[in-house]
Every structure is written in C-alpha cells, then in structure tokens.
Design an enzyme around this catalytic site. Structure first.
Site, PDB file in Angstrom:
ATOM      1  N   CYS A 128       0.847  -1.191   0.000  1.00 22.22           N
ATOM      2  CA  CYS A 128       0.000   0.000   0.000  1.00 22.22           C
ATOM      3  C   CYS A 128       0.886   1.246   0.000  1.00 22.22           C
ATOM      4  O   CYS A 128       1.851   1.348   0.743  1.00 22.22           O
ATOM      5  CB  CYS A 128      -0.955   0.102   1.167  1.00 22.22           C
ATOM      6  SG  CYS A 128      -2.120  -1.243   1.236  1.00 22.22           S
ATOM      7  N   ARG A 176       4.087  -0.081  -4.709  1.00 21.91           N
ATOM      8  CA  ARG A 176       3.814  -0.646  -3.384  1.00 21.91           C
ATOM      9  C   ARG A 176       2.525  -1.458  -3.332  1.00 21.91           C
ATOM     10  O   ARG A 176       2.227  -2.108  -2.338  1.00 21.91           O
ATOM     11  CB  ARG A 176       3.744   0.470  -2.344  1.00 21.91           C
ATOM     12  CG  ARG A 176       5.008   1.293  -2.240  1.00 21.91           C
ATOM     13  CD  ARG A 176       4.844   2.380  -1.213  1.00 21.91           C
ATOM     14  NE  ARG A 176       4.709   1.824   0.100  1.00 21.91           N
ATOM     15  CZ  ARG A 176       5.710   1.591   0.936  1.00 21.91           C
ATOM     16  NH1 ARG A 176       6.944   1.867   0.559  1.00 21.91           N
ATOM     17  NH2 ARG A 176       5.499   1.079   2.120  1.00 21.91           N
ATOM     18  N   TRP A 236      -2.559  -2.773  -1.773  1.00 20.86           N
ATOM     19  CA  TRP A 236      -2.239  -4.189  -1.918  1.00 20.86           C
ATOM     20  C   TRP A 236      -3.175  -4.888  -0.942  1.00 20.86           C
ATOM     21  O   TRP A 236      -3.058  -4.721   0.271  1.00 20.86           O
ATOM     22  CB  TRP A 236      -0.775  -4.455  -1.575  1.00 20.86           C
ATOM     23  CG  TRP A 236      -0.351  -5.858  -1.866  1.00 20.86           C
ATOM     24  CD1 TRP A 236       0.058  -6.344  -3.071  1.00 20.86           C
ATOM     25  CD2 TRP A 236      -0.304  -6.956  -0.949  1.00 20.86           C
ATOM     26  NE1 TRP A 236       0.351  -7.683  -2.959  1.00 20.86           N
ATOM     27  CE2 TRP A 236       0.141  -8.085  -1.667  1.00 20.86           C
ATOM     28  CE3 TRP A 236      -0.596  -7.095   0.408  1.00 20.86           C
ATOM     29  CZ2 TRP A 236       0.303  -9.333  -1.081  1.00 20.86           C
ATOM     30  CZ3 TRP A 236      -0.433  -8.338   0.994  1.00 20.86           C
ATOM     31  CH2 TRP A 236       0.013  -9.440   0.245  1.00 20.86           C
ATOM     32  N   ASN A 240      -2.198   1.733   5.659  1.00 21.06           N
ATOM     33  CA  ASN A 240      -1.287   0.699   5.184  1.00 21.06           C
ATOM     34  C   ASN A 240      -0.970  -0.179   6.386  1.00 21.06           C
ATOM     35  O   ASN A 240      -0.625   0.345   7.445  1.00 21.06           O
ATOM     36  CB  ASN A 240       0.001   1.354   4.653  1.00 21.06           C
ATOM     37  CG  ASN A 240       1.097   0.358   4.386  1.00 21.06           C
ATOM     38  OD1 ASN A 240       0.830  -0.798   4.084  1.00 21.06           O
ATOM     39  ND2 ASN A 240       2.342   0.797   4.491  1.00 21.06           N
ATOM     40  N   GLY A 241      -1.118  -1.494   6.255  1.00 22.30           N
ATOM     41  CA  GLY A 241      -0.815  -2.380   7.371  1.00 22.30           C
ATOM     42  C   GLY A 241      -1.983  -3.299   7.661  1.00 22.30           C
ATOM     43  O   GLY A 241      -2.859  -3.495   6.814  1.00 22.30           O
ATOM     44  N   GLU A 248      18.221 -17.164  -6.731  1.00 24.47           N
ATOM     45  CA  GLU A 248      17.780 -15.819  -7.127  1.00 24.47           C
ATOM     46  C   GLU A 248      17.260 -15.821  -8.574  1.00 24.47           C
ATOM     47  O   GLU A 248      16.240 -15.199  -8.873  1.00 24.47           O
ATOM     48  CB  GLU A 248      18.960 -14.834  -6.955  1.00 24.47           C
ATOM     49  CG  GLU A 248      18.708 -13.415  -7.436  1.00 24.47           C
ATOM     50  CD  GLU A 248      17.546 -12.709  -6.745  1.00 24.47           C
ATOM     51  OE1 GLU A 248      16.995 -13.224  -5.763  1.00 24.47           O
ATOM     52  OE2 GLU A 248      17.158 -11.630  -7.229  1.00 24.47           O
ATOM     53  N   LYS A 299      13.442 -14.719  -9.563  1.00 23.95           N
ATOM     54  CA  LYS A 299      13.162 -13.674 -10.558  1.00 23.95           C
ATOM     55  C   LYS A 299      12.189 -14.201 -11.616  1.00 23.95           C
ATOM     56  O   LYS A 299      11.248 -13.521 -12.007  1.00 23.95           O
ATOM     57  CB  LYS A 299      14.444 -13.216 -11.272  1.00 23.95           C
ATOM     58  CG  LYS A 299      15.372 -12.301 -10.550  1.00 23.95           C
ATOM     59  CD  LYS A 299      14.917 -10.888 -10.355  1.00 23.95           C
ATOM     60  CE  LYS A 299      14.161 -10.724  -9.074  1.00 23.95           C
ATOM     61  NZ  LYS A 299      14.920 -10.575  -7.867  1.00 23.95           N
ATOM     62  N   GLU A 353       8.577 -14.651 -10.216  1.00 25.14           N
ATOM     63  CA  GLU A 353       7.786 -13.442  -9.964  1.00 25.14           C
ATOM     64  C   GLU A 353       7.463 -12.683 -11.244  1.00 25.14           C
ATOM     65  O   GLU A 353       6.436 -12.014 -11.306  1.00 25.14           O
ATOM     66  CB  GLU A 353       8.401 -12.553  -8.877  1.00 25.14           C
ATOM     67  CG  GLU A 353       9.632 -11.790  -9.189  1.00 25.14           C
ATOM     68  CD  GLU A 353      10.129 -10.952  -7.986  1.00 25.14           C
ATOM     69  OE1 GLU A 353      11.341 -10.806  -7.882  1.00 25.14           O
ATOM     70  OE2 GLU A 353       9.318 -10.441  -7.188  1.00 25.14           O
ATOM     71  N   HIS A 375      19.653 -36.373  -5.799  1.00 21.70           N
ATOM     72  CA  HIS A 375      18.930 -36.794  -4.595  1.00 21.70           C
ATOM     73  C   HIS A 375      17.432 -36.561  -4.745  1.00 21.70           C
ATOM     74  O   HIS A 375      16.710 -36.542  -3.763  1.00 21.70           O
ATOM     75  CB  HIS A 375      19.492 -36.074  -3.363  1.00 21.70           C
ATOM     76  CG  HIS A 375      20.943 -36.356  -3.155  1.00 21.70           C
ATOM     77  ND1 HIS A 375      21.413 -37.570  -2.680  1.00 21.70           N
ATOM     78  CD2 HIS A 375      22.049 -35.615  -3.406  1.00 21.70           C
ATOM     79  CE1 HIS A 375      22.738 -37.552  -2.631  1.00 21.70           C
ATOM     80  NE2 HIS A 375      23.142 -36.370  -3.076  1.00 21.70           N
ATOM     81  N   LYS A 410       6.073  -4.124  -3.709  1.00 27.92           N
ATOM     82  CA  LYS A 410       7.511  -3.926  -3.525  1.00 27.92           C
ATOM     83  C   LYS A 410       7.937  -4.065  -2.065  1.00 27.92           C
ATOM     84  O   LYS A 410       8.929  -4.689  -1.746  1.00 27.92           O
ATOM     85  CB  LYS A 410       7.870  -2.531  -4.031  1.00 27.92           C
ATOM     86  CG  LYS A 410       9.331  -2.170  -3.898  1.00 27.92           C
ATOM     87  CD  LYS A 410      10.128  -2.842  -4.966  1.00 27.92           C
ATOM     88  CE  LYS A 410      11.607  -2.568  -4.851  1.00 27.92           C
ATOM     89  NZ  LYS A 410      12.366  -3.596  -5.579  1.00 27.92           N
TER      90      LYS A 410
END
Ligand code: M6R
Length: 606
Positions: free
Chosen positions: A2, A27, A76, A102-103, A481, A485, A488, A504, A601
C-alpha cells in the site's frame, strides 16, 4: 505494501496527490483512491476504483473541485478483495472523515462488532473501516481535535499501521500516525507532504522528517507538529534526501526493471565508494564487535539470497559461524540468541515487517544489530546499532535487481572488514579482493553489453512449463535468485538447486527439452569439474543447457560468457544474465514487468 500520500499547501492538491500515487504504485496496485477537502461546510470529494491507478485516472475528468489538501492511496489487498468498495479512502457514517491505511489492524473483528453495536454502518470488508468509525467517535469526544482523536485511537489498535485522515470541516489539515509501517514528512515551501516513501514527493522537496514508532503527525501547509501517543510534543528530526528526482523516473527505458538492471555498474560503484581503503572503522561505526561469536543474517526473498552469498564470504574471510535465516521463520521458532550474536538484517526497503520483527526479537534478547539497507531513515536502520547503507538509489520495479547486487557488495565489504578486525584474512588476500571488487562495475558493464542474444534465446523457451537453475558454492544462491526472478516475473515454475543435490531427487523433473540454466563455478576450480558432471547428468536426460560461465563449455547448448573475477564475487556477474532472462520472459509472456501480479515492492505486513 500500500502506498499512502497526503498533500496540503498552496497548489491544487489533486496533482501532487496523483503524482505521489504514480510514484508509489509499486507498493500495491489492487485499487487506488483519493479524497480531497473542498471547503469547510462542503462534503469531501472522493473517488476510488479497483485495479491500477490508470482506472482511477480515467474517470477523473474535469469535475474535480478546487482543493488544497487531500490524501491518496494505492492498495495491496489484505482484508477484502480488490473491489471499488474495499478501496481506500474509507469514510465515517457522516461522510465527513476520510481515512487511508497501510498495514493490518489485528483486532478489527472485535472493534467492528463493538462499533456495529454503537450503530456504525460498515460498507466494506476491510480491517481499515473499523478505524475510521473509531476515529469519528473519538473526534467527537475530543471536541473535534483530530490529532487528539488519532492518539486515542492508536492506543486502541493492535497490529501495524500507517494512517492518514482528513475531515471535511478542516481544509488544509492532515493528521497521520504510524506503528511498524512507514511514514515520512516532506517539508516544502508553503506546502507539506506525507507519504510511505520519499519517492512520492522527491520532485518537490528534498527536506524530509523521520517519524518514529507510535508517533502522530499533524500538518498544515506551513506547520508540522509531531507528538507521541500521550500528546507530548517531540523534536523534529529532519534529514536531506540524497536521491535525485530523476532517479525515480524511467528515463527513456520501457520499464523500471530494465533501467535498474542497467544501473547496476553505478549502484555497485556507489556502494564501494570510499570503502576500499583497507581497514576502515567507519564501516561498523556504532557497534562493538568484540566477543562476537556468531553471525545471524535475517532477510526475505532476494535479500535472503544476498545473505546466503554473504555466509560463504564471511565464514571464509572472518572465520566465524554464520547462519542465514528467513526472517518470517526466525522469531517464531524462538532461536537461541545472546549478546555475543551479531544480527545482520538485510533489506532494500528497510520496512519489511518480517525482517523488522525478527530483528526486534533478536535485539530484545541482547543481540547487537548491524543492518544493511538501501533506504535512508527507514525503520530497520533506525532501530539498528549500526548500518551499512547500500547506494543503489531508489528501486521502483517490484523485482529487485540493483539492490541485490549492491547487497552482495555490502556482504563482501563486511566479510573483509570482519576478517581484518578479527585478524583472520591476510593483508594480501584482502588487497586482492579489493582489487577485484573495484573492477566489478566495469565487468558488469561488459556483461550488459553481451546479453543481447540472450533475449532472443529466452523467447524460444516462452512456452516451457518449467525452468531449472543449477549452481554450486556461491552459484547456488545465485541459482535461487534466478529462479525467484523468473517466478515473480514470468509466472512460470522455476527452481534453483545445488548442483550436487540434483541426483537426490530433483533430477526427476528433467524431461526432454527442459531448459536448465547452469551457473558455472570459476574456470579451473574443482567445483567447475563437479558442475560439468552435473550438467552431463541432466543433459543425458534431455535438458537443454544454458550455461553462464567465464570459459568455453562444450556441453552447453547456449553459452553466456561472463568475465573472470574472484570466485566469491562471481554472483555479481552471473546474476545479470538471470535478471535479463526473467525480464525478457515476462515480456514474451505478456506480463507486467514492473508490477507483477499479486506482489508489492515493500512487504509491510507479516
Ligand atoms: O525490502 P526488502 O529487501 O526487505 O524486501 C525483501 C523481499 O520482499 C524482496 O527482496 C522480494 O523478494 C523481491 N521482490 C524479489 O525480487
């Protein structure tokens, strides 16, 4: 998670609020909304729409009334789906008080039940709406004093929040509060801003004020008052924003992500500046390293992968045990931690809730905290004993790129520093690594110049159902990583594996034509031979090998050459092609590069 913006001052409020939202959209982009105070006695003007900010902008037209104060929100979704009704701002029953948040309000169910009993009518499924009704009642009981009401309400809330409120009868005034969630004040000339992030107002002012935990801020165009929850007025903590407004613009690139990939040589050079001249006490200034017996790195996502690389470097150079923990798991298993533990939270935003909470847990058990962060004045560095800032500049694309390579640099600098302080690294080796570090910006530049063919190659795999990434040693976190990437950005199944671990179990995933990206260890090393065998194993089962290597590799179907460097520093170079693969795959699959679905983000909720 948010984005929040507030403006009061001489300008028409709509423009800076919209501009702030555009800059904060990274955000969260499930919905957007704006409320403006028009004139005392007139109703608030409010519009909100599900979806990206563009949906809201489309309906604004010429009918927006003149106003000099207002608030805006980009969401968000947590509680309640991404609908028009659940979009912020939320209003009280009289429609005179508007609030954005936000939260997460953890006690919203009980608050809502109590407020409904008192006759409040709820329209949305959000946790936020309880707060606006609560604030409305509190304002009445505080004789219309919105700031006093906000302090009262904050005392009744559990969870994390940044809140901004305006009232129809108080043009020019915005009241905000924060707990475990970011809020900064921008101080302009006859105008004031409130925002989740300085990017929202960086084009207007470089003067910012930090707000601490449980602080309430009350602004007009030319005044700012900060208090604690008891109403005690607190001194203002001003700082200058070092970022340039252009740093938060796309600057001719089609996407922020591509711009940020290309900015990596500068991000690395800026993070190294002034830090490559032997033992520099300034690196860990503020923290006593004597008696440290263990290092624990805590981080999430990409920052966690930087921490994993850091473990290899710090253990080797400083000869000290290093654990790397997913912040979201760390505190809930109540790990053993004491005053001899050095905790290193790594965070681009400095606001990631999981990392912050893990760090607070460790701190409350006596640990010393040395954070690595990219955002000045954010909560994690503020609550640390010392901080090493990465200088990647603002990272806007949701997928982290330049912040990651800058975090790697911070890990190397810290490894070298701890090695020197502890006397566990020879002067020759430390110098040699410093020379390699100094060469990295130009070597990343070389990689960027040679990745173009990789873009066409990536498109060939656009319909693959899965892509695997293999690495060994520091190449293993790099593989993780690369897979993150791709997940997402391409919404494609991707996994990173340690080369030796394949047989394995994971090797069962390999099928005819499965693309496998192999990150080769440095040429001539023992691990390069081992990795070559791992490549043969998957190739024999039908995999197509895209190798990232510093030397020719006969078994590769496609080879991306990177320059040679010190073996520990290789991730800085080998991750760049992986970022390009993910970027290109997102485009090939028609995905939103800078704002991938379901993500935000800065993850400021647990
Ligand atoms: O701001 P932080 O570095 O604390 O963020 C941590 C993760 O949320 C972040 O790295 C995330 O994994 C990225 N979107 C990955 O590209």
């Amino acid at each position: 998670m948010c984005g929040i913006v507030g403006y009061t001052g001489k300008a028409e409020a709509l423009s800076p609020v919209l501009e702030g939202l555009r800059r904060l959209e990274y955000r969260g982009y499930d919905s957007a909304g704006i409320a403006l105070v028009v004139k005392a006695g007139e109703p608030l003007w409010i519009e909100k729409r599900a979806g990206k900010l563009g949906n809201l902008e489309e309906i604004l037209g010429d009918t927006v009334p003149a106003s000099h104060s207002g608030i805006g929100h980009t969401r968000w979704a947590t509680h309640g789906g991404p609908t028009d009704t659940n979009a912020h701002p939320h209003l009280d029953n009289e429609g005179k008080l508007a609030l954005i948040h936000n939260g997460i309000i953890e006690n919203y169910v009980e608050l809502r039940a109590e407020l409904e009993k008192r006759g409040h009518i709820f329209k949305s499924e959000t946790d936020t709406e309880s707060v606006v009704h609560l604030l409305s009642d509190a304002r009445k009981s505080h004789n219309g004093d919105l700031a006093a009401a906000m302090r009262d309400v904050c005392g009744q809330l559990r969870g994390s929040f940044t809140l901004l409120a305006i009232h129809a009868d108080e043009p020019g005034r915005i009241v905000g509060a924060r707990r475990n969630s970011p809020l900064v004040v921008g101080v302009g000339d006859g105008e004031m801003f409130l925002a989740s992030d300085v990017a929202a107002f960086i084009a207007h002012t470089k003067r910012a004020l930090e707000l601490g935990q449980d602080e309430v801020v009350d602004i007009t165009g030319d005044s700012v008052v900060v208090t604690d929850l008891s109403g005690k007025v607190l001194p203002l903590k001003e700082y200058e924003i070092s970022w340039d407004a252009s740093a938060a613009e796309r600057g001719g690139y089609p996407h922020f992500m591509l711009k940020e990939i290309c900015e990596q040589p500068k991000a690395i050079a800026d993070t190294l500046i002034g830090r490559l001249s032997g033992l520099d006490p300034a690196i860990t200034e503020g923290i006593d390293l004597a008696g440290i017996s263990k290092v624990v790195i805590i981080a999430c996502g990409t920052a966690y992968h930087a921490g994993l690389v850091g473990k290899y470097a710090i253990e080797k150079w400083a000869n000290i045990p290093v654990d790397v923990e997913l912040a979201s798991e760390y505190r809930y298993r109540e790990p053993s931690v004491d005053a001899n533990t050095l905790i290193i939270p790594i965070s681009q935003s400095g606001e990631t809730m999981d990392t912050l909470m893990a760090m607070r847990y460790a701190r409350s058990h006596g640990a010393r905290v040395f954070s690595v962060c990219n955002t000045n004045g954010s909560t994690i560095p503020r609550e640390s004993d010392a901080v090493l800032y990465t200088h990647a500049g603002p990272e806007i694309a949701v997928a982290s790129t330049k912040a990651f390579t800058a975090q790697l640099i911070a890990m190397y600098l810290l490894g070298l520093h701890l090695g020197r302080v502890r006397g566990t690294i020879s002067a020759e080796l430390a110098k040699e690594i410093e020379v390699h570090l100094a060469e990295l910006p130009s070597k990343v530049e070389q990689v960027l110049e040679t990745v173009e063919p990789l873009r066409a190659l990536t498109r060939k795999f656009k319909d693959a159902s899965s892509m695997l990434f293999l690495g060994r040693h520091v190449g293993f976190p790099t593989a993780l990583e690369g897979a993150l990437k791709l997940k997402e950005l391409a919404y494609m199944h991707a996994e990173g594996f340690a080369g030796g671990e394949l047989k394995h179990g994971p090797i069962a995933l390999i099928d005819q034509g499965t693309p496998v990206v192999a990150i080769m260890p440095a040429e001539g090393s023992l691990l390069a031979e081992k990795m070559a065998s791992n490549i043969q194993e998957v190739k024999a089962r039908g995999a197509i090998i895209i190798a990232i290597a510093d030397a020719p590799l006969a078994s590769a179907d496609h080879l991306v050459r990177i320059p040679t460097t010190h073996e520990f520093l290789q991730p800085v170079l080998s991750v760049v092609p992986l970022q390009v693969i993910a970027y290109e795959m997102a485009i090939a699959r028609g995905n939103d590069v800078d704002q991938p679905r379901n993500l935000a983000k800065s993850v400021t909720v647990e």
